[in-house]
Design a protein around this motif. Structure first.
Motif, short mmCIF file in Angstrom:
data_model
loop_
_atom_site.label_atom_id
_atom_site.label_comp_id
_atom_site.label_asym_id
_atom_site.label_seq_id
_atom_site.Cartn_x
_atom_site.Cartn_y
_atom_site.Cartn_z
N VAL A 55 0.82 -1.21 0.00
CA VAL A 55 0.00 0.00 0.00
C VAL A 55 0.86 1.27 0.00
N PHE A 56 1.88 1.30 0.86
CA PHE A 56 2.65 2.53 1.05
C PHE A 56 4.04 2.51 0.42
N GLY A 57 4.44 1.40 -0.16
CA GLY A 57 5.74 1.32 -0.79
C GLY A 57 6.83 0.90 0.18
N ALA A 58 8.04 0.75 -0.35
CA ALA A 58 9.16 0.22 0.43
C ALA A 58 10.09 1.30 0.97
N ALA A 59 9.77 2.56 0.75
CA ALA A 59 10.66 3.64 1.21
C ALA A 59 10.67 3.68 2.74
N PRO A 60 11.82 4.03 3.35
CA PRO A 60 11.88 4.14 4.81
C PRO A 60 10.99 5.28 5.30
N ILE A 61 10.63 5.22 6.56
CA ILE A 61 9.75 6.25 7.15
C ILE A 61 10.39 7.63 7.07
N PHE A 62 11.69 7.70 7.40
CA PHE A 62 12.41 8.97 7.34
C PHE A 62 13.42 8.92 6.20
N VAL A 63 13.22 9.78 5.21
CA VAL A 63 14.14 9.86 4.08
C VAL A 63 15.11 11.01 4.36
N LEU A 64 16.33 10.65 4.80
CA LEU A 64 17.33 11.64 5.16
C LEU A 64 18.26 11.91 3.99
N GLN A 65 18.97 13.03 4.07
CA GLN A 65 19.98 13.32 3.06
C GLN A 65 21.14 12.33 3.20
N GLU A 66 21.78 12.02 2.11
CA GLU A 66 22.82 11.01 2.11
C GLU A 66 23.96 11.41 3.06
N ILE A 67 24.36 10.45 3.89
CA ILE A 67 25.39 10.70 4.89
C ILE A 67 26.64 9.92 4.51
N SER A 68 27.77 10.61 4.45
CA SER A 68 29.04 9.92 4.21
C SER A 68 29.49 9.21 5.48
N LEU A 123 23.77 17.21 9.75
CA LEU A 123 22.62 17.27 10.66
C LEU A 123 21.97 15.89 10.82
N SER A 124 21.84 15.16 9.73
CA SER A 124 21.13 13.88 9.78
C SER A 124 21.76 12.90 10.76
N ILE A 125 23.08 13.01 10.98
CA ILE A 125 23.75 12.11 11.91
C ILE A 125 23.14 12.22 13.30
N PHE A 126 22.97 13.44 13.77
CA PHE A 126 22.48 13.63 15.13
C PHE A 126 20.97 13.42 15.23
N LEU A 127 20.26 13.54 14.11
CA LEU A 127 18.84 13.19 14.13
C LEU A 127 18.68 11.69 14.38
#
Length: 453
Positions: free
Chosen positions: A220-233, A366-370
Motif C-alpha cells: 500500500v505505502f511502498g518500500a521507502a523508509p519512514i524517514f528519508v534523510l539526506q545522504e550521509i558519508s 545534521l542527519s547524523i544527530f537526528l
C-alpha cells in the motif's frame, strides 16, 4: 494464559521435541502466525489511512475557520477529545494510552483479552483523538490492535494457551512492523519486550507474522523508509567523542520524560475531561500559529530533516512537544509514545548539532544527530536498546551509523538505570495494576459500609 477448562494459569512451554508431531505443530502455528500478521497489517494500514484523513480534516478546519469563526475548531476538538475519553472509559478502559503495557500485563498475568472491544475502541478513539491534535503516535495502537487480532485468531483456531500467547505476541510484533515499515524491529520487540526469551519456535512464529504484515504495508505505502534523510558519508571515528556527551544528554532527557509522565498520571487521573477541554482549546490556538506541533508531527519531522528551524525554535518545539505528549497521554485517549519520543529525540539531536557546529563548523551532517537522537531517546525511555537500534536503522536506512548509534544508545540506557528508574512500559503497567487494586479496595469498602448500614 488461562486454561479455562482447569481455571488455572498455564506457563508458556515452547516446543522442544524433534519428533514428527512437534515439527508439524511448529509448521502449523507458523502458518497461523502468517495469517495473523497479514490481518494485523491490514488493520495497521487502515488505521494509518484513517489518521491521514483525520489530520487532513484538522488542517481543513484550521485553515478555513479563522477570525471570528476561530471558535469552531476549538469546539470541535473539545467535543471529539471528550468523546474519545468517554468511549474509552465506558467500553474498553484497557484501550487507554499506548496499549503496550496492557499487552505485557496480560501476557504476564494470563488475564483475559477482550479483543473486540479493544480493537474497536482503539481504532476509532485513536483516529479521532490523534486527528484532533493529541501529540500521540500510531505505533502503540497498532501493537495492541495486532495483539487483539492474534487473540481473535487464537480463538478461531482453538489453540492451546501457550500457542495463544505466541499468536498475541506475533500480532503485536506485526503491528509494530507495519507501523514503522520495520519487520526485524517487530521481531526483536517480541523477543526483547514481550517474550523475554529467545528460542527457535518463538523466532519462527514472530518472523512469519512480521514479514507478512510488512508485505501488506509495502503493497500500500511502498518500500521507502519512514524517514528519508539526506545522504550521509561514513563518519569519522572522532564522532564517538561527541556521542559520549550526547548519550548522557539524551539519557537525562529520557529520565526526565519518564519521571514527569509517571508523576503526572497521579495528578490528572481524576480530571481527564477537564484536561480534554483544556487541550482542545490549546490545540485550536496552536493550530492558528504553528499547526506542525499538533498530532503525530509529520510536518515537523520534515522541517527538522530539511534544517528549516532555527536553534531557538528547535528548543521551543522540544519543550512544547515534551509537555504536549505528557498531557495528551494523561487524557487516556488511545495513542502511543513511540513516535512522539522519536520526534523528541530528533529535536534534541538538531539542537545538539547546532552546539557541535559552533565548535566544529561543517564537520558533521545534521542527519547524523537526528538518527542518534531518535535511537538514544528510545533506549532511555523504553529501555529496549537492541529493538531501538534496529528500529532506527530500518526507519532511516543509515546503516553506516551503527557504531555511533550503539554508543549513544547504551549511554542513554545507562543514565536512567543508574538513577533506578524503571522502563516506561513497566512503570505504566505497575501504575495500572495499582489503580485496579485501589479500585477493588474502594468497592470492598463501600460494600462493607452498605452492609453495616
Amino acid at each position: 494464559m488461562i486454561d479455562k477448562t482447569r481455571k488455572q494459569k498455564v506457563p508458556f512451554i515452547p516446543y522442544r521435541g524433534t519428533d514428527q508431531r512437534s515439527f508439524l505443530q511448529r509448521r502449523k502455528l507458523a502458518v497461523k502466525a502468517a495469517i495473523v500478521g497479514a490481518f494485523s497489517g491490514m488493520v495497521a494500514v487502515a488505521f494509518r489511512m484513517g489518521l491521514k484523513q483525520a489530520e487532513a480534516l484538522r488542517c481543513y478546519l484550521l485553515n478555513n475557520f479563522t477570525g471570528q469563526a476561530a471558535f469552531v475548531p476549538a469546539l470541535v476538538f473539545v467535543l471529539i477529545i471528550c468523546f474519545v475519553v468517554w468511549i474509552v472509559k465506558r467500553y474498553a478502559p484497557e484501550a487507554s494510552g499506548s496499549g503496550i503495557p496492557h499487552i505485557k500485563g496480560l501476557l504476564e498475568d494470563g488475564s483475559e483479552f477482550r479483543a473486540l472491544p479493544v480493537l474497536a475502541v482503539k481504532f476509532i478513539g485513536g483516529v479521532l483523538g490523534i486527528g484532533s491534535g493529541l501529540a500521540l503516535g500510531r505505533e502503540g495502537p497498532t501493537v495492541q490492535m495486532g495483539g487483539a487480532v492474534g487473540s481473535l485468531f487464537a480463538r478461531f483456531f482453538s489453540v492451546n494457551p501457550s500457542e495463544t500467547r505466541l499468536l498475541i505476541c506475533a500480532g503485536a510484533g506485526s503491528g509494530l512492523s507495519a507501523a514503522f515499515n520495520a519487520p526485524f524491529a517487530g521481531l526483536l520487540f517480541v523477543l526483547e519486550e514481550l517474550q523475554h526469551r529467545l528460542d527457535r519456535f518463538s523466532v519462527v512464529v514472530a518472523f512469519s507474522a512480521t514479514i507478512t504484515a510488512n508485505i501488506v504495508c509495502r503493497m500500500v505505502f511502498g518500500a521507502a523508509p519512514i524517514f528519508v534523510l539526506q545522504e550521509i558519508s561514513r563518519p569519522e571515528l572522532s564522532l564517538i567523542l561527541w556521542c559520549l556527551l550526547f548519550g548522557v544528554v539524551v539519557g537525562f532527557a529520557g529520565l526526565a520524560f519518564n519521571l514527569m509522565l509517571l508523576r503526572s498520571l497521579k495528578v490528572f487521573d481524576a480530571h481527564r475531561y477537564l484536561l480534554a477541554v483544556f487541550l482542545g482549546l490549546i490545540f485550536a490556538a496552536i493550530g492558528l500559529f504553528f499547526p506542525e506541533l499538533l498530532g503525530m508531527g509529520h510536518e515537523l519531522n520534515e522541517e527538522i530533516i530539511a534544517g528549516q528551524l532555527s536553534f531557538k525554535l528547535l528548543v521551543v518545539c522540544f519543550f512544547a512537544r515534551f509537555a504536549m505528549t505528557i498531557l495528551s497521554y494523561n487524557t487516556g485517549a488511545p495513542g502511543g509514545i513511540f513516535a512522539p519520543l522519536l520526534l523528541l529525540g530528533m529535536l534534541l539531536g538538531a539542537v545538539f548539532h547546532h552546539l557541535v557546529a559552533w565548535f566544529q563548523p561543517g564537520q558533521y551532517h545534521l542527519s547524523i544527530f537526528l538518527v542518534l537522537g531518535m535511537g538514544g531517546m528510545f533506549s532511555a525511555i523504553v529501555r529496549s536498546p537492541l529493538t531501538g537500534i534496529i528500529l532506527i536503522l530500518e526507519m532511516t536506512s543509515e546503516f553506516t551509523l551503527l557504531l555511533p548509534l550503539m554508543t549513544v544508545s547504551i549511554l542513554a540506557y545507562a543514565v536512567p538505570e543508574f538513577a533506578y528508574n524503571r522502563p516506561v512500559y513497566d512503570a505504566l503497567l505497575d501504575a495500572d495494576r495499582l489503580k485496579k487494586v485501589e479500585k477493588i479496595a474502594r468497592q470492598q469498602l463501600s460494600t462493607e459500609i452498605r452492609s453495616l448500614s
